[in-house]
Design an enzyme around this catalytic site. Sequence first.
Site, PDB file in Angstrom:
ATOM      1  N   ARG A  27      11.058 -68.644 -20.085  1.00  0.00           N
ATOM      2  CA  ARG A  27      10.939 -69.614 -18.987  1.00  0.00           C
ATOM      3  C   ARG A  27      12.207 -69.694 -18.155  1.00  0.00           C
ATOM      4  O   ARG A  27      12.652 -70.792 -17.796  1.00  0.00           O
ATOM      5  CB  ARG A  27      10.617 -70.997 -19.540  1.00  0.00           C
ATOM      6  CG  ARG A  27       9.373 -71.011 -20.365  1.00  0.00           C
ATOM      7  CD  ARG A  27       8.379 -71.841 -19.687  1.00  0.00           C
ATOM      8  NE  ARG A  27       7.142 -71.870 -20.443  1.00  0.00           N
ATOM      9  CZ  ARG A  27       6.284 -72.839 -20.356  1.00  0.00           C
ATOM     10  NH1 ARG A  27       6.541 -73.849 -19.584  1.00  0.00           N
ATOM     11  NH2 ARG A  27       5.159 -72.777 -21.018  1.00  0.00           N
ATOM     12  N   ARG A  31      11.561 -75.341 -13.214  1.00  0.00           N
ATOM     13  CA  ARG A  31      12.020 -76.460 -12.374  1.00  0.00           C
ATOM     14  C   ARG A  31      13.496 -76.805 -12.517  1.00  0.00           C
ATOM     15  O   ARG A  31      14.040 -77.553 -11.727  1.00  0.00           O
ATOM     16  CB  ARG A  31      11.164 -77.691 -12.640  1.00  0.00           C
ATOM     17  CG  ARG A  31       9.959 -77.718 -11.715  1.00  0.00           C
ATOM     18  CD  ARG A  31       9.142 -78.950 -11.928  1.00  0.00           C
ATOM     19  NE  ARG A  31       8.417 -78.847 -13.184  1.00  0.00           N
ATOM     20  CZ  ARG A  31       7.607 -79.793 -13.651  1.00  0.00           C
ATOM     21  NH1 ARG A  31       7.451 -80.912 -12.988  1.00  0.00           N
ATOM     22  NH2 ARG A  31       6.968 -79.613 -14.794  1.00  0.00           N
ATOM     23  N   ARG A  40       8.302 -74.937  -5.439  1.00  0.00           N
ATOM     24  CA  ARG A  40       7.388 -75.790  -6.192  1.00  0.00           C
ATOM     25  C   ARG A  40       7.031 -77.048  -5.405  1.00  0.00           C
ATOM     26  O   ARG A  40       5.954 -77.622  -5.582  1.00  0.00           O
ATOM     27  CB  ARG A  40       8.061 -76.111  -7.517  1.00  0.00           C
ATOM     28  CG  ARG A  40       7.251 -76.797  -8.551  1.00  0.00           C
ATOM     29  CD  ARG A  40       6.066 -76.012  -9.046  1.00  0.00           C
ATOM     30  NE  ARG A  40       5.390 -76.839 -10.039  1.00  0.00           N
ATOM     31  CZ  ARG A  40       4.664 -77.895  -9.724  1.00  0.00           C
ATOM     32  NH1 ARG A  40       4.450 -78.194  -8.463  1.00  0.00           N
ATOM     33  NH2 ARG A  40       4.122 -78.638 -10.669  1.00  0.00           N
ATOM     34  N   ASP A  76       1.221 -67.480 -15.888  1.00  0.00           N
ATOM     35  CA  ASP A  76       0.985 -68.425 -16.974  1.00  0.00           C
ATOM     36  C   ASP A  76      -0.053 -67.826 -17.910  1.00  0.00           C
ATOM     37  O   ASP A  76      -0.926 -67.067 -17.478  1.00  0.00           O
ATOM     38  CB  ASP A  76       0.508 -69.785 -16.456  1.00  0.00           C
ATOM     39  CG  ASP A  76       0.550 -70.826 -17.565  1.00  0.00           C
ATOM     40  OD1 ASP A  76       1.641 -71.354 -17.850  1.00  0.00           O
ATOM     41  OD2 ASP A  76      -0.505 -71.083 -18.196  1.00  0.00           O
ATOM     42  N   TYR A 153      -5.769 -73.684 -26.943  1.00  0.00           N
ATOM     43  CA  TYR A 153      -5.982 -74.443 -25.694  1.00  0.00           C
ATOM     44  C   TYR A 153      -7.471 -74.559 -25.381  1.00  0.00           C
ATOM     45  O   TYR A 153      -7.945 -75.618 -24.958  1.00  0.00           O
ATOM     46  CB  TYR A 153      -5.256 -73.764 -24.524  1.00  0.00           C
ATOM     47  CG  TYR A 153      -3.768 -74.010 -24.546  1.00  0.00           C
ATOM     48  CD1 TYR A 153      -3.234 -75.252 -24.201  1.00  0.00           C
ATOM     49  CD2 TYR A 153      -2.883 -73.004 -24.913  1.00  0.00           C
ATOM     50  CE1 TYR A 153      -1.866 -75.477 -24.218  1.00  0.00           C
ATOM     51  CE2 TYR A 153      -1.512 -73.217 -24.939  1.00  0.00           C
ATOM     52  CZ  TYR A 153      -1.010 -74.458 -24.598  1.00  0.00           C
ATOM     53  OH  TYR A 153       0.337 -74.686 -24.621  1.00  0.00           O
TER      54      TYR A 153
END
Length: 345
Positions: A27, A31, A40, A76, A153
């Site tokens: 990652r 952000r 973003r 992702d 998920y």
Amino acid sequence: MPGLENDNFLRACRRKEADYTPVWFMRQAGRYLESYRKIRAQHDVLSICKTPELSAKVTVDAANELGVDAAIIFADIMLPLEAMGVRLRIVEDTGPKIESPVRNEDDVAKLRDFRPEEGVPFVIDAIRRVKELLEDRIPLIGFSGAPFTLASYLVEGGPSRDFTETKKLMYARPEVWKPLMTRLSRMVVDYLSAQVKAGADAVQLFDSWSGSLSPVDYEEFVLPYSGWIFDELQGRGIPRLHFGVGTAGILRMMRKAGGDVFGVDWRIPIDEAWDVLGDVGIQGNLDPAAVLAGPDLFDARARDILVRVGGRPGHIFNLGHGVLPETRPEQLKRVVDLVHRETKR
Ligand code: 1CP
């Protein structure tokens, strides 16, 4: 790798001598970076992923800014699931939310076959663009979620702490679990193969949540599928990286499933993990939270990893999991410099 200016990452993956220990961060685009926040502010995560110019830019900007030895494609793990007909969103500060969780045979049967060029053309395009932008300075890592992590998920419907629904289904409903894991495994092989064809120099299988399983359960319910994926990807000339969180207890089983380099978190000393894993490459181990502490602390923790590794070939420096949003980029740059400086051969 022919033609790469800095191939230290690939050399380390093959346990060959490198000029210094290569570094990258899971990652590394996110952000915590000003350049990412700017993009973003205009686009949500999935839109960035689906706009090759943007995902390529985010990928390359992060690698350049940090001075790391590998880039990882900005995408992702949920993208190929969407291509299989799963409706989902990414909820701010939580993660993926699946509209209708997968719980029975019909739900599995409804999943569409996955064809990378049709289902995720933007990822393939972004990889080609990144390869152009990088101009062979550093290698590019492609990735996919692993069957268990993706299944978690799909079954839970979103992030989970104890994976109860997933485990209930895994234990009691083989007629659902087996076809689900089989469909996901085939998707992963096709997806990673397409990424390699587009130019990815290495691939990482993110089995982030497999550490929630006991060794026997991993062996029975997951190993056959992840093992098949690593077998299929063997002999293609690209290193295969295998990562999970909290995997100290299942490292032997993960090794059996396959991979050339194993990512470990901070819950086990790296030398102990390496003893268990044997003759493979290793990456990770620094607690992402340590990077939030003062430089004295994280310098010490980074050095501890280097001392335990003792210069053995096959070491790639990384965090034990993804960069935390509150991380200051300067701290990560400091880690990169420290590792490069102190391991220069
Ligand atoms: O708004 C945002 O920017 C949200 C945060 C975010 C980002 C930056 C999400 C939502 N996805 C991504 C991109 C992403 N996802 C990357 C590229 C970034 C890079 O490495 O430079 C990668 C590698 C992923 C992979 C991913 N997504 C994993 C496996 C890696 C891991 O951390 O274990 C997982 C589990 C996901 C699901 C996901 N997507 C987003 C979030 C917040 C999550 C995790 C949710 C959870 O904790 O269950």
